[in-house]
Scaffold this active site. Structure first.
Site, short mmCIF file in Angstrom:
data_model
loop_
_atom_site.label_atom_id
_atom_site.label_comp_id
_atom_site.label_asym_id
_atom_site.label_seq_id
_atom_site.Cartn_x
_atom_site.Cartn_y
_atom_site.Cartn_z
N LYS A 285 8.92 -1.62 5.67
CA LYS A 285 8.16 -2.69 5.01
C LYS A 285 9.16 -3.63 4.32
CE LYS A 285 3.86 -3.20 2.41
NZ LYS A 285 2.72 -2.44 1.79
N GLU A 371 -11.80 5.89 -0.78
CA GLU A 371 -12.77 5.63 -1.85
C GLU A 371 -13.93 6.62 -1.83
OE1 GLU A 371 -11.48 3.30 0.09
OE2 GLU A 371 -10.39 1.98 -1.27
N ARG A 399 -17.04 0.92 -0.23
CA ARG A 399 -16.67 1.93 0.76
C ARG A 399 -17.18 3.32 0.34
NH1 ARG A 399 -12.45 2.06 4.67
NH2 ARG A 399 -13.04 -0.05 5.21
C1 LIG Z 1 -10.84 0.13 1.85
C2 LIG Z 1 -9.61 -0.48 1.25
N1 LIG Z 1 -9.06 0.08 0.16
C3 LIG Z 1 -7.96 -0.46 -0.41
C4 LIG Z 1 -7.38 -1.59 0.13
C5 LIG Z 1 -6.17 -2.22 -0.54
N2 LIG Z 1 -5.00 -2.17 0.35
C6 LIG Z 1 -4.61 -3.21 1.05
S1 LIG Z 1 -3.26 -2.91 1.95
C7 LIG Z 1 -3.18 -1.31 1.37
C8 LIG Z 1 -2.09 -0.40 1.80
C9 LIG Z 1 -2.08 -0.28 3.29
O1 LIG Z 1 -1.02 0.57 3.65
P1 LIG Z 1 -0.61 0.61 5.18
O2 LIG Z 1 -1.82 0.76 6.00
O3 LIG Z 1 0.43 1.64 5.30
O4 LIG Z 1 -0.03 -0.83 5.47
P2 LIG Z 1 1.37 -1.47 5.03
O5 LIG Z 1 1.07 -2.35 3.84
O6 LIG Z 1 2.28 -0.32 4.70
O7 LIG Z 1 1.84 -2.25 6.20
C10 LIG Z 1 -4.21 -1.07 0.49
C11 LIG Z 1 -4.42 0.21 -0.24
C12 LIG Z 1 -8.00 -2.16 1.26
N3 LIG Z 1 -7.50 -3.28 1.82
N4 LIG Z 1 -9.08 -1.59 1.81
#
Ligand SMILES: Cc1ncc(C[n+]2csc(CCOP(=O)(O)OP(=O)(O)O)c2C)c(N)n1
Ligand SMILES: CC(=O)[C@@H](O)[C@H](O)COP(=O)(O)O
Ligand SMILES: [Mg+2]
Length: 637
Positions: A285, A371, A399
């Site tokens: 990242k 969630e 969610r």
């Molecule tokens: C249901 C839900 N919960 C929380 C979030 C907040 N959120 C956005 S990106 C993220 C992390 C995602 O991690 P990953 O899938 O590994 O993607 P990366 O940012 O590492 O590329 C979170 C928790 C969300 N978008 N949707």
């Protein structure tokens, strides 16, 4: 479009079809140019940077190998889609990202044929991908379907539901697991441990080392065979087994920044005509931009920044954020009560649970992007005598809704829901608006609901939630900066179901729920200047409503306005139900409910969005004049 960076090859690319015949070297150069373009663009727009930088090579490779948009490419969350947007005909608008009238910060069907499915809430891509795969099979088409999901997003229950279904079907679907060992914060949970063991196991590393030594000087064909053997061994050691048990053919882990590795794998998978395949891609990242690579959060979400130094522009706040006030208030209460525990679903920073966990590490739980689990986990804690504060943004609590109803409200368990980002949130747009929690929680028996009009109120509501141990409580507060008023040192609990009057008048009453109170007070000043004596009251509670106060306002004023930062079916509706049930509406009071409009409002600044929503002071004045049948006020500038 003014070119900010030197991108001679990218300048020749408008759509992915333009890169299908590129040589490997051209693809490598293109990836470098896309990365420069994204860094430069986000330096002026702000937004999600780290995730997109981590998938530059993957994005270029996918569009090079697959025939998008006929081949369906679905991004999970979609916050990593800026390189994708640059390559799919939107480079000319990339500097309008997340601005009013500009590009969405996430994938969006209405925006492009290259966005077959919208996102923003995580963990939906495998389900959506399966929908596209089955539709293709029913139509007898041959296109590929590729879902790209992160290691954080694959921890959510919905991803398992999808893999459980897809793994048992013979529908050809490609899932690319983008494993950068990061969520917003470092990832948590067993899946994360499983993945990180994938490439670091001792046995695998030893075997790999021995094989490399053996073939060090061997002719290329033997080297290639050994490389294949190594890949297979690697997969067998780790996560591959787990995914293969689910019915996916597992391939990987593959270095997601090595186009010489990535492209042949994608080509092979493209040409396989077998059931579901999972390609485990390992990326970094923030890749390729040192300030992002070296930061703890990998520049997940950034404000405008200086490209050379990476320094982000920070506005000097006049007041603490509501999140900060929540965190400080909960810490204050938890010092007095060791039954208080905090829960977050992968958002310790955004919810303030990070600060709480720094003080009470053994009493803060990050359950990952989960969630549904967070809510019922809180239910178990409450059922066994603890006071759980489940800190989940209003939009993400959607969610876990059935868990709120079935596990918490029906059993009347004292879980406290701290709903940050209530109302309109600005740049993240409609997917992240905290628009519905008043409606979706206010209809539940046993629930007590509060909305903080300012930071002092928020501190009192945390104290109130601590004190209420005989059922579930929810309190909502806005994204961003509070008002700057003083916060009591030791906030006392509010009397449940009691509102407050801030300003006495005699002709018009404004009954406000949440942070529209500021606009209500402003509107009252304007109405006074037009000779209309105006009362302003803060409901504090949407459930139970302060029925005595509501009836008094209806009885003693000609016009009664209710206002909330929520959808239809919320606070205003509860007021109408209450007044109609008692017959109070029969006395002819002119009541007007002011809510968010029944549309999804695209991103802009919150101020502009509330103006568009008709929830600012001028709109209140206009509604009063309309109710009185008087000529409207002078049109706003
Ligand atoms: C249901 C839900 N919960 C929380 C979030 C907040 N959120 C956005 S990106 C993220 C992390 C995602 O991690 P990953 O899938 O590994 O993607 P990366 O940012 O590492 O590329 C979170 C928790 C969300 N978008 N949707
Ligand atoms: C992509 C995503 O869902 C999160 O990064 C979200 O954008 C965070 O919102 P805040 O910036 O309000 O914390
Ligand atoms: Mg990740």
């Amino acid at each position: 479009m003014e070119l900010m960076v030197d991108t001679p090859l990218l300048d020749t690319v408008h759509l992915p079809a333009d890169i299908r015949e590129f040589s490997r070297d051209q693809i490598k150069q293109l990836a470098d140019e896309v990365r420069s373009e994204v860094i430069d663009a986000v330096s002026v727009t702000g937004g999600h940077l780290g995730a997109g930088l981590g998938v530059v090579e993957l994005t270029v490779a996918i569009h090079h190998v697959f025939n998008t948009p006929d081949d369906k490419l679905i991004w999970d969350v979609g916050h990593q889609c800026y390189p994708h947007k640059v390559l799919t005909g939107r480079r000319d608008r990339i500097r309008t990202l997340r601005k009013g009238g500009g590009l969405s910060g996430f994938t969006k069907r209405a925006e492009s044929d290259y966005d077959p499915f919208g996102a923003a809430h995580s963990s939906t891509s495998i389900s959506a991908g399966m929908g596209f795969a089955v539709a293709r099979d029913l139509d007898g088409r041959e296109n590929s379907v590729i879902s790209v999901i992160g290691d954080g997003s694959i921890t959510a229950g919905m991803a398992y539901e999808a893999m459980n279904n897809a793994g048992a079907s013979d529908s050809r679907q490609i899932v690319i697991l983008n494993d950068n060992d990061m969520s917003i914060a470092p990832p948590v949970g067993a899946m994360s441990h499983l993945l990180s063991r994938t490439v670091s196991s001792g046995g695998y590393q030893a075997l790999r080392g021995a094989a490399k030594a053996l073939v060090k000087d061997a002719p290329r064909p033997i080297k290639n065979t050994a490389k294949k053997a190594e890949e297979y061994t690697r997969g067998m050691f780790m996560g591959g087994t787990w995914f293969e048990e689910l019915g996916f053919q597992y391939i990987g882990p593959v270095d997601g920044h090595d186009l010489d590795a990535l492209i042949p794998v994608l080509e092979n998978v493209r040409d396989m005509k077998t059931g579901p395949v999972l390609i485990h891609v390992v990326t970094q990242k923030g890749k390729g931009y040192a300030p992002a690579e070296n930061s703890a959060d990998k520049y997940h979400g950034v404000s405008k920044f200086n490209v050379v130094t990476g320094e982000q522009s920070k506005s000097i706040p006049n007041a603490p954020s509501y999140t900060k006030v929540f965190a400080n208030s909960l810490i204050h209460e938890a010092r007095k009560d060791d039954r208080i525990v905090g829960i977050t679903a992968a958002m310790p920073g955004g919810t303030g649970m990070k600060e709480f966990g720094q003080v009470f590490p053994e009493r803060m739980f990050d359950v990952g992007i989960a969630e549904q689990h967070a809510v019922t986990f809180a239910g178990g804690l409450a059922a066994d005598g603890y006071k759980p504060f489940c800190a989940i943004y209003s939009t993400f609590l959607q969610r876990g809704y059935d868990q709120v109803v079935h596990d918490i409200c029906i059993q009347n368990l004292p879980v406290r829901f701290a709903m940050d980002r209530a109302g309109l949130v600005g740049a993240d747009g409609p997917t992240h608006a905290g628009a519905f929690d008043i409606a979706y929680l206010g209809c539940l028996p046993n629930m007590v609901l509060m909305a903080a009009a300012d930071e002092a109120e928020l501190a009192r509501m945390v104290a109130t939630a601590v004190a209420r141990d005989d059922g579930p409580t929810g309190f909502r507060y806005a994204r961003g900066e509070a008002t700057g008023i003083e916060i009591p040192d030791d906030p006392q609990p509010l009397e449940i179901g009691k509102g407050r009057i801030l300003r006495e008048g005699s002709q018009v009453a404004i009954f406000s729920y949440g942070t529209r109170l500021g606009e209500a007070l402003l509107a009252a000043e304007k109405l006074d200047s037009h000779g209309l004596s105006t009362t302003v009251a803060d409901a504090r509670f949407a459930k139970p409503l302060d029925s005595d106060l509501l009836h008094r306002l209806a009885r003693e004023h000609e016009v009664l306005i209710t206002i909330e930062e929520g959808s239809v079916g919320g606070f205003g509706a509860f007021c109408l139900h209450t007044l109609s049930a008692s017959g109070a509406l029969d006395n002819g009071v002119k009541i007007r409910t002011m809510t968010l409009p029944d549309i999804f409002i695209d991103q802009d600044t919150p101020e502009k969005m509330y103006q568009q929503a008709g929830l600012d002071a001028d709109a209140i004045v206009e509604r009063v004049f309309a109710a009185l049948g008087r000529a409207g006020v002078e049109k706003r500038a």
